[in-house]
Design a protein around this motif. Structure first.
Motif, mmCIF file in Angstrom:
data_model
loop_
_atom_site.group_PDB
_atom_site.id
_atom_site.type_symbol
_atom_site.label_atom_id
_atom_site.label_comp_id
_atom_site.label_asym_id
_atom_site.label_seq_id
_atom_site.Cartn_x
_atom_site.Cartn_y
_atom_site.Cartn_z
ATOM 1 N N TYR A 41 0.850 -1.177 0.000
ATOM 2 C CA TYR A 41 0.000 0.000 0.000
ATOM 3 C C TYR A 41 0.892 1.235 0.000
ATOM 4 N N ALA A 42 0.525 2.239 -0.772
ATOM 5 C CA ALA A 42 1.347 3.444 -0.866
ATOM 6 C C ALA A 42 0.443 4.662 -1.030
ATOM 7 N N VAL A 43 0.799 5.735 -0.320
ATOM 8 C CA VAL A 43 0.066 6.997 -0.429
ATOM 9 C C VAL A 43 1.099 8.086 -0.685
ATOM 10 N N VAL A 44 0.933 8.795 -1.801
ATOM 11 C CA VAL A 44 1.914 9.809 -2.208
ATOM 12 C C VAL A 44 1.285 11.189 -2.106
ATOM 13 N N LEU A 45 2.078 12.141 -1.604
ATOM 14 C CA LEU A 45 1.656 13.539 -1.474
ATOM 15 C C LEU A 45 2.721 14.398 -2.139
ATOM 16 N N ILE A 46 2.319 15.214 -3.126
ATOM 17 C CA ILE A 46 3.269 16.004 -3.906
ATOM 18 C C ILE A 46 3.487 17.361 -3.239
ATOM 19 N N LYS A 47 4.763 17.705 -3.039
ATOM 20 C CA LYS A 47 5.116 19.006 -2.473
ATOM 21 C C LYS A 47 5.400 20.020 -3.569
ATOM 22 N N SER A 48 6.138 19.613 -4.611
ATOM 23 C CA SER A 48 6.426 20.515 -5.726
ATOM 24 C C SER A 48 6.707 19.698 -6.980
ATOM 25 N N GLY A 49 6.712 20.384 -8.131
ATOM 26 C CA GLY A 49 6.907 19.683 -9.394
ATOM 27 C C GLY A 49 5.648 18.954 -9.802
ATOM 28 N N GLU A 50 5.773 18.122 -10.831
ATOM 29 C CA GLU A 50 4.620 17.338 -11.288
ATOM 30 C C GLU A 50 5.095 16.114 -12.055
ATOM 31 N N PHE A 51 4.230 15.105 -12.095
ATOM 32 C CA PHE A 51 4.513 13.946 -12.937
ATOM 33 C C PHE A 51 3.207 13.287 -13.349
ATOM 34 N N LYS A 52 3.306 12.550 -14.437
ATOM 35 C CA LYS A 52 2.141 11.871 -15.011
ATOM 36 C C LYS A 52 2.259 10.381 -14.698
ATOM 37 N N ILE A 53 1.188 9.825 -14.152
ATOM 38 C CA ILE A 53 1.196 8.423 -13.739
ATOM 39 C C ILE A 53 -0.032 7.720 -14.297
ATOM 40 N N ARG A 54 0.155 6.471 -14.681
ATOM 41 C CA ARG A 54 -0.947 5.664 -15.181
ATOM 42 C C ARG A 54 -1.100 4.436 -14.304
ATOM 43 N N ILE A 55 -2.295 4.237 -13.739
ATOM 44 C CA ILE A 55 -2.605 3.061 -12.935
ATOM 45 C C ILE A 55 -3.772 2.354 -13.600
ATOM 46 N N LYS A 56 -3.513 1.101 -14.014
ATOM 47 C CA LYS A 56 -4.475 0.364 -14.836
ATOM 48 C C LYS A 56 -4.755 1.204 -16.081
ATOM 49 N N GLU A 57 -6.014 1.518 -16.338
ATOM 50 C CA GLU A 57 -6.333 2.249 -17.563
ATOM 51 C C GLU A 57 -6.488 3.748 -17.334
ATOM 52 N N PHE A 58 -6.228 4.210 -16.109
ATOM 53 C CA PHE A 58 -6.439 5.614 -15.790
ATOM 54 C C PHE A 58 -5.108 6.371 -15.707
ATOM 55 N N THR A 59 -5.055 7.536 -16.357
ATOM 56 C CA THR A 59 -3.867 8.383 -16.327
ATOM 57 C C THR A 59 -4.172 9.659 -15.555
ATOM 58 N N SER A 60 -3.260 10.037 -14.648
ATOM 59 C CA SER A 60 -3.453 11.239 -13.844
ATOM 60 C C SER A 60 -2.184 12.073 -13.875
ATOM 61 N N GLU A 61 -2.359 13.388 -13.847
ATOM 62 C CA GLU A 61 -1.245 14.309 -13.724
ATOM 63 C C GLU A 61 -1.239 14.852 -12.298
ATOM 64 N N LEU A 62 -0.184 14.586 -11.568
ATOM 65 C CA LEU A 62 -0.090 15.010 -10.182
ATOM 66 C C LEU A 62 0.787 16.241 -10.070
ATOM 67 N N ARG A 63 0.291 17.240 -9.346
ATOM 68 C CA ARG A 63 1.012 18.490 -9.130
ATOM 69 C C ARG A 63 1.082 18.789 -7.635
ATOM 70 N N ALA A 64 1.658 19.947 -7.306
ATOM 71 C CA ALA A 64 1.819 20.336 -5.905
ATOM 72 C C ALA A 64 0.480 20.274 -5.162
ATOM 73 N N ARG A 65 0.497 19.677 -3.975
ATOM 74 C CA ARG A 65 -0.640 19.498 -3.066
ATOM 75 C C ARG A 65 -1.614 18.425 -3.528
ATOM 76 N N ASP A 66 -1.221 17.600 -4.510
ATOM 77 C CA ASP A 66 -2.060 16.473 -4.925
ATOM 78 C C ASP A 66 -1.735 15.249 -4.072
ATOM 79 N N LEU A 67 -2.778 14.494 -3.786
ATOM 80 C CA LEU A 67 -2.683 13.273 -2.981
ATOM 81 C C LEU A 67 -3.207 12.106 -3.793
ATOM 82 N N MET A 68 -2.538 10.959 -3.709
ATOM 83 C CA MET A 68 -3.031 9.770 -4.407
ATOM 84 C C MET A 68 -2.679 8.507 -3.631
ATOM 85 N N VAL A 69 -3.654 7.616 -3.520
ATOM 86 C CA VAL A 69 -3.426 6.270 -2.997
ATOM 87 C C VAL A 69 -3.101 5.369 -4.176
#
Length: 295
Positions: A41-69
Protein backbone atom coordinates in the motif's frame (compact mmCIF):
# COMPACT_ATOMS: atom_id res chain seq x y z
CA UNK A 1 12.54 5.45 -8.18
CA UNK A 2 8.94 5.14 -6.94
CA UNK A 3 8.93 1.57 -8.21
CA UNK A 4 11.88 0.70 -5.97
CA UNK A 5 10.44 2.47 -2.92
CA UNK A 6 6.92 1.10 -2.93
CA UNK A 7 8.05 -2.45 -3.69
CA UNK A 8 10.72 -2.64 -0.99
CA UNK A 9 10.42 -5.64 1.30
CA UNK A 10 9.26 -3.88 4.46
CA UNK A 11 11.01 -6.13 6.96
CA UNK A 12 14.37 -4.60 7.86
CA UNK A 13 13.00 -1.29 9.07
CA UNK A 14 12.54 0.18 12.57
CA UNK A 15 8.83 -0.67 12.34
CA UNK A 16 8.28 -3.86 10.36
CA UNK A 17 5.72 -3.38 7.62
CA UNK A 18 6.08 0.42 7.44
CA UNK A 19 8.43 2.91 5.85
CA UNK A 20 8.14 6.54 4.92
CA UNK A 21 10.15 8.74 2.58
CA UNK A 22 10.61 12.49 2.19
CA UNK A 23 11.97 12.87 -1.35
CA UNK A 24 13.67 16.22 -1.94
CA UNK A 25 15.22 15.31 -5.30
CA UNK A 26 13.42 12.75 -7.45
CA UNK A 27 15.58 10.69 -9.78
CA UNK A 28 13.89 8.99 -12.75
CA UNK A 29 14.97 5.35 -12.95
CA UNK A 30 12.00 3.71 -14.65
CA UNK A 31 11.48 3.86 -18.40
CA UNK A 32 8.25 5.60 -19.43
CA UNK A 33 7.05 2.48 -21.21
CA UNK A 34 7.78 0.15 -18.27
CA UNK A 35 4.90 -1.00 -16.06
CA UNK A 36 5.41 -2.36 -12.57
CA UNK A 37 3.22 -3.99 -9.96
CA UNK A 38 2.43 -2.10 -6.77
CA UNK A 39 3.16 -4.67 -4.05
CA UNK A 40 2.63 -2.54 -0.92
CA UNK A 41 0.00 0.00 0.00
CA UNK A 42 1.35 3.44 -0.87
CA UNK A 43 0.07 7.00 -0.43
CA UNK A 44 1.91 9.81 -2.21
CA UNK A 45 1.66 13.54 -1.47
CA UNK A 46 3.27 16.00 -3.91
CA UNK A 47 5.12 19.01 -2.47
CA UNK A 48 6.43 20.52 -5.73
CA UNK A 49 6.91 19.68 -9.39
CA UNK A 50 4.62 17.34 -11.29
CA UNK A 51 4.51 13.95 -12.94
CA UNK A 52 2.14 11.87 -15.01
CA UNK A 53 1.20 8.42 -13.74
CA UNK A 54 -0.95 5.66 -15.18
CA UNK A 55 -2.60 3.06 -12.94
CA UNK A 56 -4.47 0.36 -14.84
CA UNK A 57 -6.33 2.25 -17.56
CA UNK A 58 -6.44 5.61 -15.79
CA UNK A 59 -3.87 8.38 -16.33
CA UNK A 60 -3.45 11.24 -13.84
CA UNK A 61 -1.24 14.31 -13.72
CA UNK A 62 -0.09 15.01 -10.18
CA UNK A 63 1.01 18.49 -9.13
CA UNK A 64 1.82 20.34 -5.91
CA UNK A 65 -0.64 19.50 -3.07
CA UNK A 66 -2.06 16.47 -4.93
CA UNK A 67 -2.68 13.27 -2.98
CA UNK A 68 -3.03 9.77 -4.41
CA UNK A 69 -3.43 6.27 -3.00
CA UNK A 70 -1.59 3.75 -5.18
CA UNK A 71 -3.71 0.63 -5.15
CA UNK A 72 -2.00 -2.56 -4.05
CA UNK A 73 -1.66 -5.26 -6.73
CA UNK A 74 -2.32 -2.84 -9.59
CA UNK A 75 0.01 -2.08 -12.51
CA UNK A 76 1.52 1.38 -12.69
CA UNK A 77 3.52 3.42 -15.22
CA UNK A 78 5.17 6.82 -14.78
CA UNK A 79 5.27 8.71 -18.09
CA UNK A 80 7.08 11.94 -17.37
CA UNK A 81 8.41 14.14 -14.59
CA UNK A 82 8.49 17.94 -14.77
CA UNK A 83 10.12 20.58 -12.59
CA UNK A 84 11.76 19.91 -9.24
CA UNK A 85 9.68 16.98 -8.03
CA UNK A 86 9.49 16.71 -4.25
CA UNK A 87 7.12 14.37 -2.49
CA UNK A 88 6.13 12.48 0.63
CA UNK A 89 5.59 8.74 0.30
CA UNK A 90 4.36 6.29 2.93
CA UNK A 91 4.39 2.54 2.22
CA UNK A 92 2.98 -0.18 4.43
CA UNK A 93 1.89 -3.77 4.28
CA UNK A 94 -1.66 -4.92 4.85
CA UNK A 95 -0.40 -6.73 7.94
CA UNK A 96 0.87 -3.50 9.49
CA UNK A 97 -2.37 -1.64 8.75
CA UNK A 98 -4.67 -4.31 10.11
CA UNK A 99 -2.59 -5.19 13.16
CA UNK A 100 -2.05 -1.63 14.31
CA UNK A 101 -5.34 0.07 13.49
CA UNK A 102 -8.17 -2.27 14.43
CA UNK A 103 -10.36 0.42 15.94
CA UNK A 104 -14.01 1.36 15.52
CA UNK A 105 -13.27 4.83 14.24
CA UNK A 106 -10.75 3.61 11.64
CA UNK A 107 -12.37 0.59 10.03
CA UNK A 108 -14.13 2.55 7.30
CA UNK A 109 -10.74 4.01 6.38
CA UNK A 110 -9.80 0.57 5.07
CA UNK A 111 -12.29 0.85 2.20
CA UNK A 112 -10.06 3.23 0.26
CA UNK A 113 -6.99 1.09 1.00
CA UNK A 114 -8.68 -2.03 -0.33
CA UNK A 115 -10.15 -0.36 -3.39
CA UNK A 116 -9.34 -1.53 -6.90
CA UNK A 117 -8.96 1.96 -8.37
CA UNK A 118 -6.85 4.98 -7.47
CA UNK A 119 -8.08 8.52 -7.14
CA UNK A 120 -6.24 11.85 -7.16
CA UNK A 121 -7.37 14.57 -4.77
CA UNK A 122 -6.12 18.17 -4.99
CA UNK A 123 -5.86 19.51 -1.46
CA UNK A 124 -6.35 22.99 -0.11
CA UNK A 125 -3.21 24.44 1.43
CA UNK A 126 -4.33 23.94 5.06
CA UNK A 127 -5.10 20.24 4.48
CA UNK A 128 -1.78 19.77 2.69
CA UNK A 129 0.05 21.36 5.63
CA UNK A 130 -1.68 19.13 8.19
CA UNK A 131 -1.04 15.94 6.22
CA UNK A 132 2.59 16.85 5.51
CA UNK A 133 3.18 17.42 9.25
CA UNK A 134 1.83 13.93 9.98
CA UNK A 135 4.17 12.48 7.34
CA UNK A 136 7.07 14.28 9.06
CA UNK A 137 6.04 13.00 12.50
CA UNK A 138 6.04 9.39 11.32
CA UNK A 139 9.28 9.95 9.40
CA UNK A 140 11.26 11.34 12.34
CA UNK A 141 10.02 8.68 14.76
CA UNK A 142 10.88 6.01 12.20
CA UNK A 143 14.45 7.29 11.66
CA UNK A 144 15.82 5.52 14.74
CA UNK A 145 17.14 2.05 13.97
CA UNK A 146 15.65 0.68 17.19
CA UNK A 147 12.32 1.94 18.47
CA UNK A 148 11.67 2.03 22.21
CA UNK A 149 8.26 1.08 23.57
CA UNK A 150 7.45 4.78 23.77
CA UNK A 151 8.54 5.37 20.17
CA UNK A 152 6.51 2.40 18.96
CA UNK A 153 3.43 3.86 20.62
CA UNK A 154 4.16 7.26 19.07
CA UNK A 155 4.51 5.54 15.71
CA UNK A 156 1.13 3.87 16.17
CA UNK A 157 -0.46 7.18 17.18
CA UNK A 158 1.10 8.88 14.16
CA UNK A 159 -0.24 6.21 11.82
CA UNK A 160 -3.68 6.50 13.43
CA UNK A 161 -3.56 10.25 12.84
CA UNK A 162 -2.56 9.59 9.24
CA UNK A 163 -5.58 7.34 8.66
CA UNK A 164 -7.89 9.78 10.45
CA UNK A 165 -6.71 12.61 8.21
CA UNK A 166 -7.10 10.49 5.07
CA UNK A 167 -10.61 9.55 6.15
CA UNK A 168 -11.43 13.24 6.66
CA UNK A 169 -9.93 14.19 3.29
CA UNK A 170 -11.77 11.52 1.31
CA UNK A 171 -15.06 12.32 3.03
CA UNK A 172 -14.62 16.02 2.38
CA UNK A 173 -13.27 16.02 -1.17
CA UNK A 174 -14.91 12.99 -2.75
CA UNK A 175 -18.43 12.65 -4.05
CA UNK A 176 -19.66 9.11 -3.54
CA UNK A 177 -17.11 6.33 -3.07
CA UNK A 178 -14.19 6.64 -5.51
CA UNK A 179 -12.88 3.22 -4.51
CA UNK A 180 -14.70 0.18 -5.77
CA UNK A 181 -14.33 -2.86 -3.54
CA UNK A 182 -15.18 -6.37 -4.62
CA UNK A 183 -17.29 -8.96 -2.79
CA UNK A 184 -14.39 -10.42 -0.83
CA UNK A 185 -13.13 -7.00 0.21
CA UNK A 186 -16.64 -5.97 1.26
CA UNK A 187 -16.99 -9.08 3.43
CA UNK A 188 -13.62 -8.29 5.04
CA UNK A 189 -14.70 -4.72 5.87
CA UNK A 190 -17.94 -6.10 7.36
CA UNK A 191 -15.94 -8.58 9.45
CA UNK A 192 -13.65 -5.80 10.72
CA UNK A 193 -16.62 -3.61 11.57
CA UNK A 194 -18.27 -6.35 13.64
CA UNK A 195 -14.91 -7.26 15.17
CA UNK A 196 -14.22 -3.77 16.53
CA UNK A 197 -17.67 -3.71 18.13
CA UNK A 198 -17.64 -7.18 19.70
CA UNK A 199 -14.00 -8.16 20.22
CA UNK A 200 -14.14 -7.40 23.93
CA UNK A 201 -16.62 -10.22 24.55
CA UNK A 202 -16.39 -12.43 21.46
CA UNK A 203 -13.06 -14.17 20.89
CA UNK A 204 -14.06 -17.00 18.55
CA UNK A 205 -14.18 -17.10 14.75
CA UNK A 206 -17.49 -18.98 14.94
CA UNK A 207 -19.31 -15.89 16.26
CA UNK A 208 -18.16 -13.62 13.41
CA UNK A 209 -18.83 -16.23 10.73
CA UNK A 210 -22.35 -16.70 12.10
CA UNK A 211 -22.97 -12.95 12.18
CA UNK A 212 -22.00 -12.78 8.49
CA UNK A 213 -23.91 -15.96 7.51
CA UNK A 214 -20.82 -17.74 6.17
CA UNK A 215 -18.81 -20.73 7.34
CA UNK A 216 -15.67 -20.31 9.44
CA UNK A 217 -13.54 -21.78 6.66
CA UNK A 218 -14.95 -19.44 4.02
CA UNK A 219 -14.51 -16.36 6.23
CA UNK A 220 -10.93 -17.31 7.05
CA UNK A 221 -10.07 -17.92 3.37
CA UNK A 222 -11.53 -14.58 2.29
CA UNK A 223 -9.95 -12.56 5.11
CA UNK A 224 -6.56 -14.19 4.58
CA UNK A 225 -6.74 -13.48 0.83
CA UNK A 226 -7.56 -9.79 1.39
CA UNK A 227 -5.43 -8.97 4.44
CA UNK A 228 -2.75 -11.66 4.51
CA UNK A 229 -3.87 -12.49 8.06
CA UNK A 230 -6.13 -15.18 9.49
CA UNK A 231 -9.41 -14.22 11.13
CA UNK A 232 -8.12 -15.54 14.48
CA UNK A 233 -4.95 -13.43 14.35
CA UNK A 234 -7.00 -10.30 13.61
CA UNK A 235 -9.40 -11.12 16.46
CA UNK A 236 -6.49 -11.54 18.85
CA UNK A 237 -4.87 -8.30 17.67
CA UNK A 238 -8.13 -6.37 18.10
CA UNK A 239 -8.39 -7.70 21.67
CA UNK A 240 -4.78 -6.67 22.38
CA UNK A 241 -5.44 -3.16 21.05
CA UNK A 242 -8.51 -2.81 23.27
CA UNK A 243 -6.67 -4.08 26.34
CA UNK A 244 -3.85 -1.61 25.69
CA UNK A 245 -6.38 1.20 25.45
CA UNK A 246 -7.91 0.24 28.80
CA UNK A 247 -4.51 -0.12 30.47
CA UNK A 248 -3.46 3.31 29.23
CA UNK A 249 -6.66 5.20 29.96
CA UNK A 250 -8.55 3.46 32.77
CA UNK A 251 -7.76 2.87 36.47
CA UNK A 252 -9.51 -0.54 36.35
CA UNK A 253 -7.62 -3.34 38.06
CA UNK A 254 -6.07 -6.10 35.94
CA UNK A 255 -8.49 -8.56 37.55
CA UNK A 256 -11.48 -6.46 36.51
CA UNK A 257 -10.07 -6.10 32.99
CA UNK A 258 -9.77 -9.89 32.75
CA UNK A 259 -13.44 -10.20 33.72
CA UNK A 260 -14.56 -7.48 31.32
CA UNK A 261 -12.76 -9.20 28.44
CA UNK A 262 -14.27 -12.60 29.27
CA UNK A 263 -11.01 -14.27 30.32
CA UNK A 264 -11.66 -17.08 32.78
CA UNK A 265 -8.71 -16.10 34.97
CA UNK A 266 -6.14 -13.38 35.50
CA UNK A 267 -3.35 -15.73 34.43
CA UNK A 268 -5.02 -16.43 31.08
CA UNK A 269 -5.25 -12.70 30.36
CA UNK A 270 -1.61 -12.22 31.36
CA UNK A 271 -0.39 -15.13 29.23
CA UNK A 272 -2.44 -13.94 26.26
CA UNK A 273 -1.17 -10.36 26.55
CA UNK A 274 2.44 -11.40 27.08
CA UNK A 275 2.35 -13.65 24.01
CA UNK A 276 1.73 -10.64 21.78
CA UNK A 277 3.62 -7.88 23.62
CA UNK A 278 6.36 -9.73 25.60
CA UNK A 279 5.11 -7.84 28.67
CA UNK A 280 2.54 -8.52 31.35
CA UNK A 281 -0.44 -6.12 31.54
CA UNK A 282 1.03 -4.63 34.75
CA UNK A 283 4.41 -4.02 33.11
CA UNK A 284 2.75 -2.38 30.11
CA UNK A 285 0.69 -0.11 32.35
CA UNK A 286 3.71 0.89 34.42
CA UNK A 287 5.67 1.82 31.29
CA UNK A 288 2.87 3.93 29.80
CA UNK A 289 2.08 5.63 33.10
CA UNK A 290 5.77 6.35 33.62
CA UNK A 291 6.02 7.81 30.15
CA UNK A 292 3.27 10.34 30.80
CA UNK A 293 4.70 11.28 34.22
CA UNK A 294 7.93 12.29 32.52
CA UNK A 295 6.26 14.57 30.00
Amino acid sequence: MIKDLINTELKDFPKEGLNIYIIKKYVVKTSSNESFLVRNYAVVLIKSGEFKIRIKEFTSELRARDLMVLSKDSYCSIFEVKGKLQLFLICFTSGFAFENCLKKELVDSFAFLLGDSSSKISLEDKDFQVLSLIYKLIYFVNKDSRLSVEDSELQRIGFDLFLHELKFIFNRYSTGNPFKINRHQNLTVQFLTILTIHCKKQHRVKFYAGALFVTRGYLNNVVRKVTGKTTKSLIDQAIINEIKNVLENSPSSITLIAQDFEFSSLSKLSNFFKRYTTMSPSQYRNITVGRFKNL
